[in-house]
Design a protein around this motif. Structure first.
Motif, PDB file in Angstrom:
ATOM      1  N   ALA A 109     -11.077  10.093 -12.312  1.00 57.06           N
ATOM      2  CA  ALA A 109     -11.036   8.816 -11.586  1.00 57.06           C
ATOM      3  C   ALA A 109      -9.575   8.508 -11.256  1.00 57.06           C
ATOM      4  CB  ALA A 109     -11.651   7.697 -12.418  1.00 57.06           C
ATOM      5  N   LEU A 110      -9.235   8.596  -9.973  1.00 56.55           N
ATOM      6  CA  LEU A 110      -7.848   8.420  -9.518  1.00 56.55           C
ATOM      7  C   LEU A 110      -7.647   7.022  -8.946  1.00 56.55           C
ATOM      8  CD1 LEU A 110      -5.019   9.471  -8.792  1.00 56.55           C
ATOM      9  CD2 LEU A 110      -6.004  10.409  -6.691  1.00 56.55           C
ATOM     10  N   ASP A 111      -6.683   6.317  -9.488  1.00 57.32           N
ATOM     11  CA  ASP A 111      -6.315   4.981  -9.014  1.00 57.32           C
ATOM     12  C   ASP A 111      -5.526   5.105  -7.706  1.00 57.32           C
ATOM     13  OD1 ASP A 111      -5.474   2.390  -8.639  1.00 57.32           O
ATOM     14  OD2 ASP A 111      -4.509   2.186 -10.603  1.00 57.32           O
ATOM     15  N   VAL A 112      -6.025   4.478  -6.640  1.00 53.90           N
ATOM     16  CA  VAL A 112      -5.310   4.513  -5.355  1.00 53.90           C
ATOM     17  C   VAL A 112      -4.923   3.097  -4.917  1.00 53.90           C
ATOM     18  CG1 VAL A 112      -6.380   6.662  -4.569  1.00 53.90           C
ATOM     19  CG2 VAL A 112      -7.502   4.485  -4.058  1.00 53.90           C
ATOM     20  N   SER A 113      -4.786   2.189  -5.876  1.00 53.55           N
ATOM     21  CA  SER A 113      -4.397   0.818  -5.550  1.00 53.55           C
ATOM     22  C   SER A 113      -2.958   0.785  -5.038  1.00 53.55           C
ATOM     23  CB  SER A 113      -4.548  -0.083  -6.779  1.00 53.55           C
ATOM     24  OG  SER A 113      -3.726   0.369  -7.835  1.00 53.55           O
ATOM     25  N   THR A 114      -2.566  -0.348  -4.468  1.00 52.83           N
ATOM     26  CA  THR A 114      -1.250  -0.483  -3.855  1.00 52.83           C
ATOM     27  C   THR A 114      -0.115  -0.247  -4.841  1.00 52.83           C
ATOM     28  OG1 THR A 114      -2.181  -2.122  -2.341  1.00 52.83           O
ATOM     29  CG2 THR A 114       0.202  -2.005  -2.467  1.00 52.83           C
ATOM     30  N   SER A 115      -0.317  -0.628  -6.109  1.00 49.97           N
ATOM     31  CA  SER A 115       0.746  -0.455  -7.103  1.00 49.97           C
ATOM     32  C   SER A 115       1.078   1.019  -7.335  1.00 49.97           C
ATOM     33  CB  SER A 115       0.341  -1.112  -8.425  1.00 49.97           C
ATOM     34  OG  SER A 115      -0.830  -0.503  -8.946  1.00 49.97           O
ATOM     35  N   MET A 116       0.162   1.916  -6.979  1.00 44.78           N
ATOM     36  CA  MET A 116       0.411   3.350  -7.166  1.00 44.78           C
ATOM     37  C   MET A 116       1.413   3.889  -6.147  1.00 44.78           C
ATOM     38  SD  MET A 116      -1.238   4.676  -9.765  1.00 44.78           S
ATOM     39  CE  MET A 116      -1.590   6.406  -9.442  1.00 44.78           C
ATOM     40  N   MET A 117       1.841   3.050  -5.199  1.00 42.40           N
ATOM     41  CA  MET A 117       2.862   3.475  -4.238  1.00 42.40           C
ATOM     42  C   MET A 117       4.277   3.256  -4.764  1.00 42.40           C
ATOM     43  SD  MET A 117       0.966   4.704  -1.997  1.00 42.40           S
ATOM     44  CE  MET A 117       2.265   5.130  -0.836  1.00 42.40           C
TER      45      MET A 117
END
Length: 264
Positions: free
Chosen positions: A41-49
């Motif tokens: 399960a990969l987190d792709v939320s904005t904070s991951m940028m």
């Protein structure tokens, strides 16, 4: 001298023929595939940028996942991407060549719902374990979920999420991406950074790795850290090997007998 030369030539020719490896006389061989079912399960939320790990958290996570897929032998792996919502990007498969392509297209624009919802990710992961018909497979298999995230949780009830996984017999692992010092979130336009993400008051938003949330999720499994200059995620392969391995397929193929011994 002629006989010596002829014998040497024949000997060298036979050695070359043996090295070529002649094979003939086929026989059927059956191989069983053993392993576990793993959903990443990969987190792709904005904070991951955030760029506290190079080039940013999401890119670093994608590279670590692709390396992990290459090290997994005998498992079936699926990929779920999530932010405020979640969806199955790749169902369970043993085709790792195709699976390695999916992390490359995972980014924050895929899921319009903001936030980070581990509960939604878990439900999609549990769905990924089911057969294409939507029903659980008849044969019980060892199942595990790996959350790869920076730990920012906008759904507070982690214990409830973990209990749901326990009820389904799923072991949860977690990998934290980023640094605890925190970093701003860049805003890009046309491939160029134009600003930093700001809140309603105009202050720059800072995001940091929240290890406590991920450690709580991984109570039954293990927690791993993907930091600026190091990563402990490769150690998960040995942890997964400790789980009960189940047989999920048998393959038959023709194998030819080696005949290199004859010319040798």
């Amino acid at each position: 001298r002629r006989w010596k030369a002829a014998l040497k030539t024949v000997g060298i020719a036979l050695i070359i023929l043996a090295l070529i490896g002649p094979r003939f006389g086929a026989r059927l061989k059956e191989v069983s595939r053993e392993g576990i079912d793993l959903v990443i399960a990969l987190d792709v939320s904005t904070s991951m940028m955030a760029e506290d790990v190079a080039p940013n958290r999401l890119d670093r996570a994608r590279n670590e996942i692709k390396n992990l897929i290459g090290d997994m032998d005998g498992a079936r792996i699926a990929l779920v991407t999530f932010a405020g919502d979640a969806f199955i990007q790749c169902p369970l498969t043993t085709d790792f060549g195709a699976l390695r392509l999916f992390p490359d297209v995972a980014d924050s624009s895929m899921i319009p719902t903001p936030g980070t919802d581990y509960g939604s990710a878990l439900q999609k992961a549990l769905q990924a374990f089911k057969a294409p018909t939507g029903t659980p497979d008849k044969e019980a298999r060892t199942r595990a979920i790996l959350f790869v995230s920076d730990g920012e949780n906008h759904i507070a009830d982690v214990e409830s999420i973990l209990q749901d996984a326990r009820d389904e017999g799923v072991v949860v692992y977690a990998a934290g991406v980023g640094e605890t010092d925190g970093a701003p979130i860049p805003v890009y336009r046309n491939g160029r950074r134009v600003d930093w993400k700001k809140d309603r008051t105009g202050a720059v938003v800072t995001t940091r790795l929240e290890e406590a949330v991920l450690q709580d999720l991984a109570q039954d499994g293990s927690y791993y850290r993907i930091a600026r200059t190091s990563s402990s995620l490769p150690r998960i392969t040995s942890a997964l090997d400790q789980l009960d391995q189940t047989t999920f397929g048998q393959e038959e193929f023709e194998e030819y007998e080696e005949r290199f011994q004859w010319p040798l």
